[in-house]
Structure formats: structure tokens, C-alpha cells
Design an enzyme around this catalytic site. Structure first.
Site, PDB file in Angstrom:
ATOM      1  N   ASP A  60       0.789  -1.238   0.000  1.00  0.00           N
ATOM      2  CA  ASP A  60       0.000   0.000   0.000  1.00  0.00           C
ATOM      3  C   ASP A  60       0.828   1.298   0.000  1.00  0.00           C
ATOM      4  OD1 ASP A  60      -1.430  -2.179   0.873  1.00  0.00           O
ATOM      5  OD2 ASP A  60      -2.105  -1.271   2.732  1.00  0.00           O
ATOM      6  N   ASP A 139       0.447  -4.457  18.017  1.00  0.00           N
ATOM      7  CA  ASP A 139       1.043  -4.448  19.366  1.00  0.00           C
ATOM      8  C   ASP A 139       1.504  -5.847  19.792  1.00  0.00           C
ATOM      9  OD1 ASP A 139      -1.126  -5.869  20.360  1.00  0.00           O
ATOM     10  OD2 ASP A 139      -1.950  -4.216  21.527  1.00  0.00           O
TER      11      ASP A 139
HETATM   12  N1  DQQ Z   1      -2.127  -3.715   4.009  1.00  0.00           N
HETATM   13  C1  DQQ Z   1      -3.549  -3.895   4.026  1.00  0.00           C
HETATM   14  C2  DQQ Z   1      -3.979  -2.977   5.125  1.00  0.00           C
HETATM   15  C3  DQQ Z   1      -2.914  -3.148   6.137  1.00  0.00           C
HETATM   16  C4  DQQ Z   1      -1.675  -3.275   5.303  1.00  0.00           C
HETATM   17  C5  DQQ Z   1      -4.182  -3.582   2.712  1.00  0.00           C
HETATM   18  C6  DQQ Z   1      -0.689  -4.284   5.847  1.00  0.00           C
HETATM   19  O1  DQQ Z   1      -5.251  -3.272   5.633  1.00  0.00           O
HETATM   20  O2  DQQ Z   1      -2.815  -2.052   7.020  1.00  0.00           O
HETATM   21  O3  DQQ Z   1      -3.413  -4.061   1.631  1.00  0.00           O
HETATM   22  O4  DQQ Z   1       0.453  -4.341   5.041  1.00  0.00           O
END
Ligand code: DQQ
Length: 571
Positions: A60, A139
Site C-alpha cells: 500500500d 502491538d
Molecule cells: N495492508 C492492508 C492494510 C494493512 C496493510 C491492505 C498491511 O489493511 O494495514 O493491503 O500491510
């Protein structure tokens, strides 16, 4: 007239070839500056102008922002390998959204509230131009909690170092709030109401009900959950990476608004990344700021940003150019083994300007204008007829790394195939691929094609007559993109809201080694595909315009450019 070298193949030949088939700080220092062995000979799938780090896994886009004239892009990154894990916020900056300077990781596990990972989140500009970041930390109990970070030195335009609030976590699942601790993540950019309170959304689900949980705060540190979510929808599952922003109603194209803007001239967009489907859906609707309720025009999310491979996107308001810019992640379509072998996985799309279409019914997306600075060696065709069964090679450009704009004028509407029953457009693209002869269409582009057409990705239109109207199908068909059948080559498709009786049908395709990013109907429909040709690589890749319908269509415009390599990792 130059560069137009027609290769006219009989329809039978076309069908024969193409048819039928359808940690501690120092651990994270310099993590991006190490180069991978990415010479084009042994890395044919690395992109030249799409954002990707030299190696390892990315997903992301996080906390994009503009600060002191520089764009900042953070992103989910595994410093230790090319599969998801060990997630930190890697960091790059740019003057133009095209060329990027890699910096050290900005946010990495360092306090109990994020010791098991620093997941997605967003930046907000506080009064006085002070950026802050809210992000999800994992956490010690593997609970998802929300944390605050702020720059150590506001006079550093690179914002290299980030300090975490000692009060973290600021929002957490508790027995009292009954929030599911494994479905509570990805804070949005916050917006400020007229009452002086900041608001932020956190993605969540209760059973199969997807929810955008709303929190409010006066000081950005003490957050209180609102009595109800801003919005929720039955049967949609976990809402990851929500994004909520205003768009101008009936405004000029490509003009954006700051996230806190509200009023009669504004509509609101709620985007959610549906974990169950791995697609980004959006709703257009009305935001009642006094009640903090969003009422979408459609009750269920049906519209998508992109009908191909695209997820976990996020927008910013770019105050430099007064526009809203969309960043998104494109995963691989190859096997995990191949990702490990090539040493990397994931890219981002070209940032897109995004605004509300004058109909108010959908958003329009278009690659940011800056990407056009990479265009060289233009090829322009004069208007010409593309007969049924014709295949024309586009010569004079580097077909493996190109930007192509083509427009078609459709004729002979009586030849359109009749669609008796409504069908899912993606399934229709699978059933009626580029090799399946039609009435009007399929016509469009064959990209990343090998000389003998054993490999190619077809991006095309096909027009149906449905309930006495012309229905335009747009497909990105990678079913013949590679001889390596281990890749996911499922075709993608969508209908495009264009009336070909009164408008030309336009297609823009950004081709970059293993990504094909297409924009139909001047940005009404976007489809991003990942492809891994074995023959059509580097200088062996070719580009064609084709028509496999019985009706001829007129090419009213073809402009194509080779694309220079962007400077993305200091190389
Ligand atoms: N990627 C997801 C999110 C999360 C992140 C979406 C974890 O929900 O925070 O691709 O790498």
C-alpha cells in the site's frame, strides 16, 4: 504519414494465430539505496517509469503528502524479502511525482504499540502547515491499534525523521468498545468540521458488515469514538484503507478540494478496499456534517477505481496544483516462487488526477500531466479506416516502454452483436476475447506482442446492442500474454459509459515492461494488468492496432511515444 507500416493479415490468419484461446534504526538505514541486479537482460519485468524500489516486497501507498514543495510517498515495505512481512514505512520524495529520491525508512517498529508491524495510515496537515501521520501499529498481542507520529525537524523538507507520540496507542480495541482487534486498521487523512473537531475513519468489520468507524478529537491526541460509524454496508466484509474526500459538483475538470472543504458545491466520495474481493470500490454521496452521516447514492459499493489489478489506494489534495491525486498499489500476477526468484514484488500505478464527472455518476481518472515529460519520439497517424480483420503495426516507438493514445469512430451500428441478457463484463471479456470475431469490435491495441503474435495483451472495445442502446465493453485480455502459463492471466473487463453514436471511443495505454495501464472513454474506465511475456520482452516487443469485427472503424487519432526511464531509485 511516416511510421505507418500496415501489415494486413486476412481475418482467417488473425483468427488462426490469435483466436480460439481465449527493529532498531540502523537495521532500516539504507534499505532502499542498495541496488538490485536489475539490468534489463536478466530482469525483463522491472518497470522503467512506474514506482518500485530496487528490490523486495511493496504494497500500500501510505501517508502521501506535499510539504515545502516536495511530494512524499511512504509505502508498506518488507526490508527483508520479496513476500509480505516485517512491514515498515519506506519513504521516497519527489518534485514531480515521476522521479523519486529514496530515503531511509520513516516509520519502523520501535515502541510496544507497533512492535509487530507498522501498517497503513495517512498524513494530515495541521494548522500552520505541520504534517502528522496516523498509522496502524501491531502491538505485542497482535492487536491493531492507531498511533501518531510527527516530524522531528519541520525545517527539513525531506522529513527524514519521525517521532512517535508517547501517548500511543491513541485508539485501541477494548472490552468496552467491542471492536474486533484484528479488524481495526488504516486511518484516513483527518478532516476538520466547523465545530473545530478533527474526524478520522478507521476500517473495520462486524461479522460480514464492513464499517468506517468514526473517531473525533479536538487536539489530535485524545480521540473519542462516535456513536455510529460514518457508513457501513452488509455483506461487504473488512473495509481496508478507507479514504473519504470532497469533490467539486459540476466543477471544472481536474480541480480538487482540500479534505476539510464542505458545502453545497461539494459531493463526497468514500472509497473502501474490500479485503474479500481485493478491489477498491467507491461510493459517491452526501455527507451530513452535523450528524456525521454519509448517505451514498447507491446503497452498495459497485463502482471501482480500476477493473484490473489495483488495491489499497489513497488520495491527497495537492495544494501546489489544486488537484486531487490518487496513488495505488499493483500486485504481481506471477507465482510467489517467481517473485522470490526475481527478488521483488509489487509496483505502484502512475499517480492519477481524479475528479467527479459532470454527470455526477462517476469519477474520472487521468495520469498526472507530469508523466508526459517522459514522452519522446512521437508517432502520429493520419485518420484512417481500420477494416474488419486488419492488423496494423505501430512502428517507430519503443513498444515495451510507451504511452499510446488512440481514438475510434464507430460506424455501421446495425452490425452490433445483440446482448439478450445482462452479463458480468469481466466474464464477457473472458468469453469474447480478442480472437473471437464480433460485429463492431473487438478493436483496439495489441501490446507487448511478439513478432509471430504467439504472445500479446489485447486492450480493446466491443459494442453490443442491449435494450435498444449501444453498450460499450472494454477488456484487457492477458490470456495470451505469456507462454508461461503459471501466471494468472484472467482477462479483465468493464462497461464504459460512452455513447459511440455521438462520441469517439478513446483509449490511452501506458505500457511498461510488465504493466499495462489503460484508460478508456477519457478516464471513465481504468484497467491495470500485469503480464510476463517470455518472447515479447525489451526490444522484441511490438505494438499493433487491430480490428477483429466485421464492421470497419475509423482511427481518428493515434499518437504514440517512447517513454524515457524515470529516475526512481537514484539510477
Ligand atoms: N495492508 C492492508 C492494510 C494493512 C496493510 C491492505 C498491511 O489493511 O494495514 O493491503 O500491510
Amino acid at each position: 504519414m511516416a511510421n505507418l507500416s500496415p501489415i494486413i493479415l486476412l481475418l482467417a490468419l488473425f483468427s488462426l494465430i490469435y483466436g480460439n484461446a481465449i527493529a532498531s534504526h540502523h537495521v532500516y538505514r539504507n534499505l532502499q539505496t542498495q541496488q538490485s541486479s536489475d539490468s534489463s537482460s536478466n530482469q525483463p519485468y522491472r518497470t522503467a517509469y512506474h514506482f518500485q524500489p530496487p528490490k523486495n516486497w511493496i504494497n500500500d501507498p501510505n501517508g502521501p503528502m506535499r510539504y515545502k514543495g516536495l511530494y512524499h510517498l511512504f509505502y508498506q515495505y518488507n526490508p527483508k524479502g520479496s513476500v509480505w512481512g516485517n512491514i515498515v514505512w519506506a519513504h521516497s520524495v519527489s518534485k514531480d511525482l515521476v522521479n523519486w529520491i529514496p530515503l531511509d525508512a520513516a516509520i519502523f517498529p520501535s515502541q510496544p504499540s507497533d512492535i509487530n508491524g507498522c501498517w497503513s495510515g495517512s498524513a494530515t496537515m495541521l494548522p500552520g502547515g505541520k504534517p502528522v501521520i496516523l498509522y496502524t501499529g501491531i502491538d505485542p498481542n497482535n492487536h491493531q491499534v492507531q498511533n501518531l507520529a510527527f516530524p522531528k525537524n519541520l525545517s527539513d523538507p525531506f522529513l527524514r525523521e519521525w517521532i512517535k507520540s508517547p501517548k500511543n496507542p491513541l485508539m485501541a480495541p477494548t472490552v468496552a468498545n467491542k471492536i474486533n482487534s484484528t479488524s481495526f486498521r488504516d486511518p484516513t487523512t483527518a478532516w476538520k468540521g466547523k465545530d473545530g473537531y478533527w474526524r478520522v475513519l478507521i476500517g473495520n468489520k462486524v461479522n460480514s458488515v464492513g464499517r468506517a468507524v468514526l473517531y473525533k478529537s479536538k487536539d489530535f491526541v485524545n480521540w473519542v469514538e462516535a456513536k455510529q460509524p460514518l457508513h457501513s454496508a452488509q455483506g461487504t466484509g473488512m473495509w481496508e484503507c478507507p479514504d473519504f474526500f470532497p469533490v467539486l459538483n459540476n466543477g471544472p475538470i481536474n480541480v480538487g478540494l482540500d479534505t476539510s472543504v464542505d458545502g453545497d458545491h461539494v459531493r463526497h466520495v468514500l472509497k473502501v478496499s474490500l479485503d474479500d474481493k481485493k478491489h477498491d470500490y467507491y461510493l459517491i454521496g452526501t455527507y451530513d456534517a452535523s450528524q456525521d452521516v454519509f448517505t451514498p447514492d447507491n446503497s452498495q459499493p459497485v463502482l471501482r477505481y480500476d477493473y484490473g489489478k489495483y488495491y489499497a489506494s489513497k488520495t491527497i489534495f495537492d495544494d501546489g496544483k489544486n488537484r486531487r491525486v490518487l496513488f495505488g498499489w499493483v500486485n504481481e500476477s506471477s507465482s510467489q516462487n517467481d517473485d522470490i526468484k526475481k527478488g521483488w514484488s509489487g509496483i505502484h500505478t502512475i499517480p492519477r488526477s481524479i475528479w467527479l464527472h459532470k454527470s455526477g455518476k462517476q469519477l474520472i481518472q487521468w495520469p498526472v500531466q507530469e508523466i508526459e515529460n517522459l514522452r519522446v519520439n512521437p508517432v502520429n497517424w493520419p485518420t484512417r479506416l481500420l477494416k474488419g480483420g486488419e492488423l496494423l503495426q505501430v512502428n517507430g516507438i519503443t513498444a515495451v516502454q510507451a504511452d499510446v493514445e488512440i481514438s475510434f469512430q464507430v460506424r455501421e451500428f446495425q452490425k452490433a452483436e445483440v446482448l439478450k441478457n445482462w452479463a458480468d463484463p469481466q466474464i464477457l471479456c473472458g468469453m469474447k476475447g480478442a480472437g473471437v470475431k464480433g460485429g463492431i469490435g473487438p478493436f483496439g491495441l495489441l501490446v507487448l506482442a511478439s513478432k509471430d503474435l504467439q504472445e500479446s495483451t489485447a486492450v480493446f472495445f466491443r459494442i453490443f446492442r442491449y435494450q435498444n442502446k449501444n453498450l460499450v465493453l472494454m477488456c484487457s485480455d492477458q490470456s495470451r500474454s505469456s507462454l508461461n502459463k503459471e501466471n494468472d492471466m484472467t482477462p479483465f473487463g468493464t462497461f464504459v459509459d460512452v455513447d459511440p453514436l455521438h462520441e469517439n471511443l478513446s483509449l490511452r495505454t501506458l505500457i511498461d515492461h510488465s504493466v499495462v495501464e489503460s484508460f478508456g472513454g477519457e478516464g471513465k474506465a481504468c484497467i491495470t494488468s500485469r503480464v510476463y511475456p517470455t518472447l515479447a520482452i525489451n526490444e522484441k516487443a511490438q505494438l499493433y492496432a487491430f480490428n477483429n469485427g466485421t464492421s470497419s472503424v475509423r482511427i481518428t487519432r493515434l499518437s504514440a511515444w517512447s517513454m524515457k526511464k524515470a529516475n526512481i531509485n537514484g539510477n
